[in-house]
Scaffold this motif. Structure first.
Motif, PDB file in Angstrom:
ATOM      1  N   GLY A 128      -9.129  24.706  16.642  1.00  0.00           N
ATOM      2  CA  GLY A 128      -8.624  26.077  16.492  1.00  0.00           C
ATOM      3  C   GLY A 128      -8.465  26.814  17.811  1.00  0.00           C
ATOM      4  N   SER A 129      -9.144  27.961  17.914  1.00  0.00           N
ATOM      5  CA  SER A 129      -9.029  28.786  19.118  1.00  0.00           C
ATOM      6  C   SER A 129      -9.872  28.243  20.269  1.00  0.00           C
ATOM      7  CB  SER A 129      -9.495  30.211  18.800  1.00  0.00           C
ATOM      8  OG  SER A 129     -10.882  30.194  18.489  1.00  0.00           O
ATOM      9  N   GLY A 130     -10.752  27.267  19.967  1.00  0.00           N
ATOM     10  CA  GLY A 130     -11.643  26.746  21.001  1.00  0.00           C
ATOM     11  C   GLY A 130     -12.846  27.636  21.229  1.00  0.00           C
ATOM     12  N   ALA A 187     -18.426  32.060  14.871  1.00  0.00           N
ATOM     13  CA  ALA A 187     -18.427  31.661  13.463  1.00  0.00           C
ATOM     14  C   ALA A 187     -17.018  31.454  12.910  1.00  0.00           C
ATOM     15  CB  ALA A 187     -19.160  32.720  12.638  1.00  0.00           C
ATOM     16  N   THR A 188     -16.066  32.293  13.333  1.00  0.00           N
ATOM     17  CA  THR A 188     -14.687  32.156  12.824  1.00  0.00           C
ATOM     18  C   THR A 188     -14.139  30.780  13.149  1.00  0.00           C
ATOM     19  OG1 THR A 188     -14.320  34.503  13.206  1.00  0.00           O
ATOM     20  CG2 THR A 188     -12.360  33.139  12.945  1.00  0.00           C
ATOM     21  N   ASN A 189     -14.396  30.319  14.353  1.00  0.00           N
ATOM     22  CA  ASN A 189     -13.869  29.000  14.734  1.00  0.00           C
ATOM     23  C   ASN A 189     -14.691  27.877  14.115  1.00  0.00           C
ATOM     24  OD1 ASN A 189     -11.688  27.802  16.055  1.00  0.00           O
ATOM     25  ND2 ASN A 189     -13.057  27.083  17.699  1.00  0.00           N
ATOM     26  N   VAL A 190     -16.001  28.112  13.919  1.00  0.00           N
ATOM     27  CA  VAL A 190     -16.821  27.099  13.239  1.00  0.00           C
ATOM     28  C   VAL A 190     -16.279  26.891  11.817  1.00  0.00           C
ATOM     29  CG1 VAL A 190     -19.130  26.555  12.364  1.00  0.00           C
ATOM     30  CG2 VAL A 190     -18.877  27.546  14.641  1.00  0.00           C
ATOM     31  N   LEU A 191     -15.812  27.978  11.195  1.00  0.00           N
ATOM     32  CA  LEU A 191     -15.236  27.870   9.842  1.00  0.00           C
ATOM     33  C   LEU A 191     -14.026  26.943   9.829  1.00  0.00           C
ATOM     34  CD1 LEU A 191     -15.567  28.956   6.933  1.00  0.00           C
ATOM     35  CD2 LEU A 191     -14.031  30.822   7.549  1.00  0.00           C
ATOM     36  N   ARG A 192     -13.328  26.858  10.959  1.00  0.00           N
ATOM     37  CA  ARG A 192     -12.144  25.971  11.033  1.00  0.00           C
ATOM     38  C   ARG A 192     -12.520  24.492  10.999  1.00  0.00           C
ATOM     39  NH1 ARG A 192     -10.462  30.004  15.190  1.00  0.00           N
ATOM     40  NH2 ARG A 192      -9.262  31.550  14.022  1.00  0.00           N
ATOM     41  N   THR A 193     -13.822  24.180  11.133  1.00  0.00           N
ATOM     42  CA  THR A 193     -14.247  22.785  10.959  1.00  0.00           C
ATOM     43  C   THR A 193     -14.251  22.445   9.472  1.00  0.00           C
ATOM     44  OG1 THR A 193     -16.605  23.289  10.689  1.00  0.00           O
ATOM     45  CG2 THR A 193     -15.808  22.956  12.957  1.00  0.00           C
ATOM     46  N   GLY A 226     -18.497  33.216  24.002  1.00  0.00           N
ATOM     47  CA  GLY A 226     -17.786  33.688  22.819  1.00  0.00           C
ATOM     48  C   GLY A 226     -17.166  35.061  22.994  1.00  0.00           C
ATOM     49  N   LYS A 227     -16.785  35.653  21.850  1.00  0.00           N
ATOM     50  CA  LYS A 227     -16.095  36.948  21.883  1.00  0.00           C
ATOM     51  C   LYS A 227     -17.016  38.103  21.505  1.00  0.00           C
ATOM     52  CE  LYS A 227     -11.893  34.416  21.337  1.00  0.00           C
ATOM     53  NZ  LYS A 227     -10.629  34.122  20.658  1.00  0.00           N
ATOM     54  N   GLY A 228     -18.257  37.761  21.145  1.00  0.00           N
ATOM     55  CA  GLY A 228     -19.312  38.779  21.047  1.00  0.00           C
ATOM     56  C   GLY A 228     -19.432  39.527  19.731  1.00  0.00           C
ATOM     57  N   VAL A 229     -18.606  39.197  18.733  1.00  0.00           N
ATOM     58  CA  VAL A 229     -18.544  40.052  17.545  1.00  0.00           C
ATOM     59  C   VAL A 229     -19.823  39.993  16.705  1.00  0.00           C
ATOM     60  CG1 VAL A 229     -17.202  40.634  15.503  1.00  0.00           C
ATOM     61  CG2 VAL A 229     -16.061  39.771  17.548  1.00  0.00           C
ATOM     62  N   ALA A 230     -20.294  38.780  16.392  1.00  0.00           N
ATOM     63  CA  ALA A 230     -21.511  38.677  15.575  1.00  0.00           C
ATOM     64  C   ALA A 230     -22.700  39.293  16.311  1.00  0.00           C
ATOM     65  CB  ALA A 230     -21.794  37.206  15.247  1.00  0.00           C
ATOM     66  N   ILE A 254      -7.482  38.390   8.631  1.00  0.00           N
ATOM     67  CA  ILE A 254      -7.534  37.912  10.018  1.00  0.00           C
ATOM     68  C   ILE A 254      -8.849  38.385  10.647  1.00  0.00           C
ATOM     69  CG2 ILE A 254      -6.460  38.023  12.304  1.00  0.00           C
ATOM     70  CD1 ILE A 254      -3.765  38.415  10.919  1.00  0.00           C
ATOM     71  N   SER A 255      -9.652  37.423  11.111  1.00  0.00           N
ATOM     72  CA  SER A 255     -10.978  37.744  11.644  1.00  0.00           C
ATOM     73  C   SER A 255     -10.911  38.675  12.855  1.00  0.00           C
ATOM     74  CB  SER A 255     -11.694  36.444  12.033  1.00  0.00           C
ATOM     75  OG  SER A 255     -12.969  36.735  12.508  1.00  0.00           O
ATOM     76  N   SER A 256      -9.965  38.401  13.754  1.00  0.00           N
ATOM     77  CA  SER A 256      -9.911  39.211  14.977  1.00  0.00           C
ATOM     78  C   SER A 256      -9.534  40.662  14.670  1.00  0.00           C
ATOM     79  CB  SER A 256      -8.930  38.607  15.986  1.00  0.00           C
ATOM     80  OG  SER A 256      -7.644  38.508  15.423  1.00  0.00           O
ATOM     81  N   VAL A 257      -8.756  40.891  13.614  1.00  0.00           N
ATOM     82  CA  VAL A 257      -8.410  42.271  13.233  1.00  0.00           C
ATOM     83  C   VAL A 257      -9.690  42.995  12.787  1.00  0.00           C
ATOM     84  CG1 VAL A 257      -7.149  43.704  11.565  1.00  0.00           C
ATOM     85  CG2 VAL A 257      -6.007  41.770  12.664  1.00  0.00           C
ATOM     86  N   GLY A 258     -10.519  42.298  11.994  1.00  0.00           N
ATOM     87  CA  GLY A 258     -11.803  42.865  11.590  1.00  0.00           C
ATOM     88  C   GLY A 258     -12.625  43.234  12.807  1.00  0.00           C
ATOM     89  N   ALA A 259     -12.682  42.325  13.774  1.00  0.00           N
ATOM     90  CA  ALA A 259     -13.489  42.535  14.981  1.00  0.00           C
ATOM     91  C   ALA A 259     -12.988  43.728  15.795  1.00  0.00           C
ATOM     92  CB  ALA A 259     -13.451  41.273  15.841  1.00  0.00           C
ATOM     93  N   LEU A 260     -11.669  43.779  16.002  1.00  0.00           N
ATOM     94  CA  LEU A 260     -11.117  44.834  16.862  1.00  0.00           C
ATOM     95  C   LEU A 260     -11.254  46.209  16.200  1.00  0.00           C
ATOM     96  CD1 LEU A 260      -7.968  42.852  18.084  1.00  0.00           C
ATOM     97  CD2 LEU A 260      -9.968  43.461  19.464  1.00  0.00           C
ATOM     98  N   ARG A 311     -12.254  40.192  25.589  1.00  0.00           N
ATOM     99  CA  ARG A 311     -12.515  38.827  25.130  1.00  0.00           C
ATOM    100  C   ARG A 311     -11.507  38.387  24.055  1.00  0.00           C
ATOM    101  NH1 ARG A 311     -14.756  35.697  28.252  1.00  0.00           N
ATOM    102  NH2 ARG A 311     -15.675  34.402  26.647  1.00  0.00           N
ATOM    103  N   HIS A 312     -10.839  39.344  23.433  1.00  0.00           N
ATOM    104  CA  HIS A 312      -9.855  39.017  22.395  1.00  0.00           C
ATOM    105  C   HIS A 312      -8.420  39.055  22.931  1.00  0.00           C
ATOM    106  CE1 HIS A 312     -13.190  39.592  19.560  1.00  0.00           C
ATOM    107  NE2 HIS A 312     -12.457  39.002  18.664  1.00  0.00           N
ATOM    108  N   ARG A 313      -8.237  38.942  24.261  1.00  0.00           N
ATOM    109  CA  ARG A 313      -6.866  39.101  24.762  1.00  0.00           C
ATOM    110  C   ARG A 313      -5.916  38.032  24.208  1.00  0.00           C
ATOM    111  NH1 ARG A 313     -10.273  37.992  28.708  1.00  0.00           N
ATOM    112  NH2 ARG A 313      -9.508  36.435  30.178  1.00  0.00           N
ATOM    113  N   SER A 314      -6.402  36.803  24.038  1.00  0.00           N
ATOM    114  CA  SER A 314      -5.485  35.790  23.477  1.00  0.00           C
ATOM    115  C   SER A 314      -5.187  36.101  22.007  1.00  0.00           C
ATOM    116  CB  SER A 314      -6.057  34.375  23.634  1.00  0.00           C
ATOM    117  OG  SER A 314      -7.339  34.327  23.059  1.00  0.00           O
ATOM    118  N   ASN A 315      -6.202  36.634  21.279  1.00  0.00           N
ATOM    119  CA  ASN A 315      -5.952  37.018  19.873  1.00  0.00           C
ATOM    120  C   ASN A 315      -4.935  38.153  19.805  1.00  0.00           C
ATOM    121  OD1 ASN A 315      -9.044  36.320  20.265  1.00  0.00           O
ATOM    122  ND2 ASN A 315      -8.490  35.645  18.206  1.00  0.00           N
ATOM    123  N   ILE A 316      -5.090  39.146  20.717  1.00  0.00           N
ATOM    124  CA  ILE A 316      -4.176  40.300  20.713  1.00  0.00           C
ATOM    125  C   ILE A 316      -2.751  39.818  20.994  1.00  0.00           C
ATOM    126  CG2 ILE A 316      -3.597  42.464  21.909  1.00  0.00           C
ATOM    127  CD1 ILE A 316      -6.717  42.794  22.309  1.00  0.00           C
TER     128      ILE A 316
END
Ligand code: G3P
Length: 197
Positions: free
Chosen positions: A36-38, A42-48, A103-107, A137-143, A175-180
């Motif tokens: 996924g995003s690398g 947790a969001t990326n762990v879910l992609r496993t 990571g991106k720090g959200v949790a 979208i997880s990153s929308v929740g985070a932002l 930290r979310h610049r690639s998501n943005i």
């Protein structure tokens, strides 16, 4: 100044434990960096495809933020809590063990919000859930949760915590610049989808 510095170090070390990496390795779910995003969260762990590993990552990454704050409060008093929490957050985003690529720090942000002011923490969690559910979208929740955290602090009259939430929000956006960038091009994946644009 020494005890305060000590809390920065303890917070950083706690925050720098990359639970997502440790769990996915222990459960032999593959290399998170090539999924996924690398990202190590947790969001990326879910992609496993493993929901238990993702839930565990969310709880442990959140827990380390909360533990840093609660330990500081218990052993050093309220003055050390913000520094310990900030250090844990930065430890997650910039861990020495991963050459500062964390990571991106959200949790961790949600965990330390709950420990610093549980009403605001709950409001941030609810904001994250609502925005993530509405957008899928997880990153929308985070932002959205990060942006609203300062407003919730003001609403609950926790004025002494607003400088911290502003600082955390800035780092979370950074930290979310690639998501943005993906959100702008409409290629940000929905929760649970393996592909990242
Ligand atoms: O918590 C991180 C989340 O907001 C985005 O994760 O893996 O989609 O970049 P990811």
């Amino acid at each position: 100044p020494f005890p305060l510095l000590l809390w920065a170090v303890i917070g950083y070390l706690l925050g720098s434990i990359p639970f997502g990496m440790l769990l996915t390795r222990a459960m032999k779910l593959g290399d998170l960096r090539s999924i996924g995003s690398g990202n190590i969260g947790a969001t990326n762990v879910l992609r496993t495809g493993n929901k238990a590993a993702a839930a565990g990552t969310l709880l442990l990454d959140g827990g380390k933020g909360a533990v840093a704050v609660l330990l500081a409060r218990w052993l050093a008093g309220e003055d050390a809590t913000q520094l310990a929490g900030l250090a844990a957050f930065l430890g997650h985003c910039y861990p020495v063990w991963l050459r500062f690529k964390g990571g991106k720090g959200v949790a961790t942000f949600l965990g330390l919000m709950l420990a610093l002011s549980w009403p605001v923490g709950l409001m941030c969690c609810a904001t994250w859930l609502a925005a993530a559910a509405l957008s899928s979208i997880s990153s929308v929740g985070a932002l959205v949760a990060a942006l609203m955290s300062t407003a919730w602090m003001v609403l609950m009259r926790e004025y002494e915590l607003t400088a911290l939430t502003v600082a955390l929000t800035i780092v979370i956006f950074w930290r979310h610049r690639s998501n943005i960038a993906r959100l702008r091009t409409g290629t940000e994946p929905r929760i649970g989808k393996k592909k990242t644009g």
